[in-house]
Write a protein that holds these residues in place. Structure first.
Motif, PDB file in Angstrom:
ATOM      1  N   PHE A  43     -39.533 -50.617  38.742  1.00  0.00           N
ATOM      2  CA  PHE A  43     -39.075 -51.394  37.608  1.00  0.00           C
ATOM      3  C   PHE A  43     -37.687 -51.999  37.870  1.00  0.00           C
ATOM      4  O   PHE A  43     -36.951 -52.309  36.965  1.00  0.00           O
ATOM      5  N   GLY A  44     -37.341 -52.111  39.135  1.00  0.00           N
ATOM      6  CA  GLY A  44     -36.051 -52.671  39.467  1.00  0.00           C
ATOM      7  C   GLY A  44     -34.922 -51.662  39.468  1.00  0.00           C
ATOM      8  O   GLY A  44     -33.765 -52.018  39.567  1.00  0.00           O
ATOM      9  N   LEU A 316     -50.631 -43.520  34.265  1.00  0.00           N
ATOM     10  CA  LEU A 316     -49.839 -42.620  35.105  1.00  0.00           C
ATOM     11  C   LEU A 316     -48.419 -42.538  34.552  1.00  0.00           C
ATOM     12  O   LEU A 316     -47.761 -43.561  34.324  1.00  0.00           O
ATOM     13  N   THR A 317     -47.948 -41.304  34.344  1.00  0.00           N
ATOM     14  CA  THR A 317     -46.618 -41.077  33.783  1.00  0.00           C
ATOM     15  C   THR A 317     -45.714 -40.397  34.813  1.00  0.00           C
ATOM     16  O   THR A 317     -46.164 -39.951  35.869  1.00  0.00           O
ATOM     17  N   CYS A 343     -45.704 -45.349  33.736  1.00  0.00           N
ATOM     18  CA  CYS A 343     -44.533 -44.949  32.946  1.00  0.00           C
ATOM     19  C   CYS A 343     -43.474 -44.363  33.863  1.00  0.00           C
ATOM     20  O   CYS A 343     -43.770 -43.479  34.674  1.00  0.00           O
ATOM     21  N   LEU A 344     -42.246 -44.817  33.728  1.00  0.00           N
ATOM     22  CA  LEU A 344     -41.127 -44.332  34.528  1.00  0.00           C
ATOM     23  C   LEU A 344     -39.887 -44.314  33.662  1.00  0.00           C
ATOM     24  O   LEU A 344     -39.574 -45.306  33.011  1.00  0.00           O
ATOM     25  N   GLY A 350     -39.424 -50.472  27.552  1.00  0.00           N
ATOM     26  CA  GLY A 350     -38.989 -50.914  28.873  1.00  0.00           C
ATOM     27  C   GLY A 350     -39.428 -50.032  30.014  1.00  0.00           C
ATOM     28  O   GLY A 350     -39.388 -50.452  31.161  1.00  0.00           O
ATOM     29  N   ASP A 351     -39.847 -48.793  29.722  1.00  0.00           N
ATOM     30  CA  ASP A 351     -40.249 -47.893  30.803  1.00  0.00           C
ATOM     31  C   ASP A 351     -41.760 -47.706  30.882  1.00  0.00           C
ATOM     32  O   ASP A 351     -42.245 -46.788  31.531  1.00  0.00           O
ATOM     33  N   LEU A 352     -42.506 -48.572  30.196  1.00  0.00           N
ATOM     34  CA  LEU A 352     -43.957 -48.642  30.343  1.00  0.00           C
ATOM     35  C   LEU A 352     -44.320 -50.040  30.806  1.00  0.00           C
ATOM     36  O   LEU A 352     -43.854 -51.027  30.242  1.00  0.00           O
TER      37      LEU A 352
END
Length: 380
Positions: A43-44, A316-317, A343-344, A350-352
């Motif tokens: 996610f950068g 996936l989380t 998911c991160l 913003g984290d999905l």
């Protein structure tokens, strides 16, 4: 006592960390353990890669023995601890490398050759052995080709191959495709947090959302869903029986997306998993939620155990808690259904991210080609 022949190296990418290992310990260095320190780059976001390595195979074996000396015989077999389990994994990984270096056949392999730098890189990234063999077969299709992760064309070829092995599919983006989504899976994988993230994502897509929980087992489950609903300003419900859920679904306004949180179930709890089918009738899309840091054997068990519920998507989380990017790619390739979301991080918004096979493949392999994963931006 362990001497300084076992060392830990840190670098922004796996490629740079491996280069430091070889520079310090030589070409015969053996990778004992890898881990990601901090968030990863799909996610950068950037983190550091840490590699623990030894100066050679024999030395690594001796050092492993020093770390875990033989225990005195006892009548009762001690229960494995997380530390010993991790050590056992390292020993198994070491044995696989030894087998390759000494030319022993591995899974039907009948030729003797040393492990290539490409395989070393993929092993350090924790790709499953079966996937590594596929990569080597693809890479070896051109005669005299050097199996080296510095070969950008080779790595792009592997990225394309891996992307072709990962199936992805949208879920909430098409309002006509999914109107009711239930999240199922083991305990502790982050289902309830993922419900909130999906709700935020759907709201950003201008969809009406209704949150539902049928989790009567975890203390505070209903309160957690209620708090998320209040934050988003959306309705929520806690039906206690299949009939109550059915009536709720019948009353939902046309176009409303209903997201259902369910109780966690272990893969061995076959009876309890089957009982969920009383609530999750036809017309409800089921998504299996798995943590990306799950062991391969546990992942296969969960993928099989929840098939009785006919799940259609995989989410996936905890990608930020996964020690190797290759493990995530391996989980995606073994899934019988498409991956829909990744998911991160800890943020609800913003984290999905919707899963993309090429982006996921480039994130898993692309560091070796020095082409970092493209950051994905979700509008808040």
């Amino acid at each position: 006592m362990v001497n300084d022949s076992i060392q830990t190296f840190s670098a922004p990418t796996m490629h740079e960390a491996l280069a430091r290992v070889r520079e310090t310990l030589g070409p015969d260095a053996v990778i004992l353990h890898t881990r990601q320190a901090g968030p990863k780059g799909i996610f950068g976001k950037k983190g550091m890669v840490e590699i623990t390595a030894s100066r050679g195979v024999i030395n690594a074996i001796e050092q492993t023995r020093d770390i875990n000396p033989p225990a005195k015989p006892t009548t009762a077999r001690p229960k494995p601890t997380p530390a010993t389990s991790s050590l056992e994994d390292q020993v198994r990984r070491l044995q696989r490398i030894v087998d390759r270096m000494t030319g022993l056949p591995t899974h039907g392999e009948n030729r003797s050759r040393p492990v290539s730098e490409l395989e070393e890189y993929l092993l350090a990234s924790e790709f499953p052995e079966g996937l590594i063999r596929e990569f080597v077969e693809v890479a070896s299709s051109e005669p005299q080709r050097s199996l080296h992760p510095d070969d950008a064309d080779l790595m792009e070829q592997l990225v394309a191959y891996l992307a072709s092995r990962i199936r992805t599919a949208s879920c909430l983006e098409d309002p006509n495709a999914v109107n009711t989504l239930a999240l199922i899976g083991p305990t502790g994988v982050g289902k309830t947090t993922t419900v909130a993230r999906l709700a935020a994502h759907a709201i950003d897509l201008h969809r009406s959302v209704h949150l539902v929980t049928i989790d009567e087992y975890r203390v505070g489950a209903a309160d957690e869903i209620r708090r998320y609903a209040e934050i988003f300003g959306i309705p929520w419900s806690n039906p206690r029986t299949p009939a109550e859920l059915r009536r709720l679904m019948e009353r939902q306004p046309r176009g409303t997306l209903t997201i259902i949180d369910t109780p966690g179930r272990a893969a061995l709890e076959q009876k309890e998993i089957a009982e969920l089918s009383r609530f999750l009738e036809r017309g409800i899309t089921k998504a299996l939620v798995l943590s990306a840091n799950i062991r391969e054997s546990s992942a296969r068990a969960s993928l099989d155990a929840f098939r009785v519920l006919d799940y259609e998507r995989l989410i996936l989380t905890k990608l930020d808690e996964t020690p190797g990017t290759g493990a995530v790619a391996g989980l995606a390739t073994m899934s019988p259904v498409p991956v829909s979301y990744l998911c991160l991080g800890q943020s609800i918004r913003g984290d999905l991210q919707p899963a993309d096979s090429l982006r996921l493949a480039r994130w898993a392999i692309g560091e070796a080609a020095r082409r970092p994963a493209e950051p994905v931006v979700v509008d808040a």
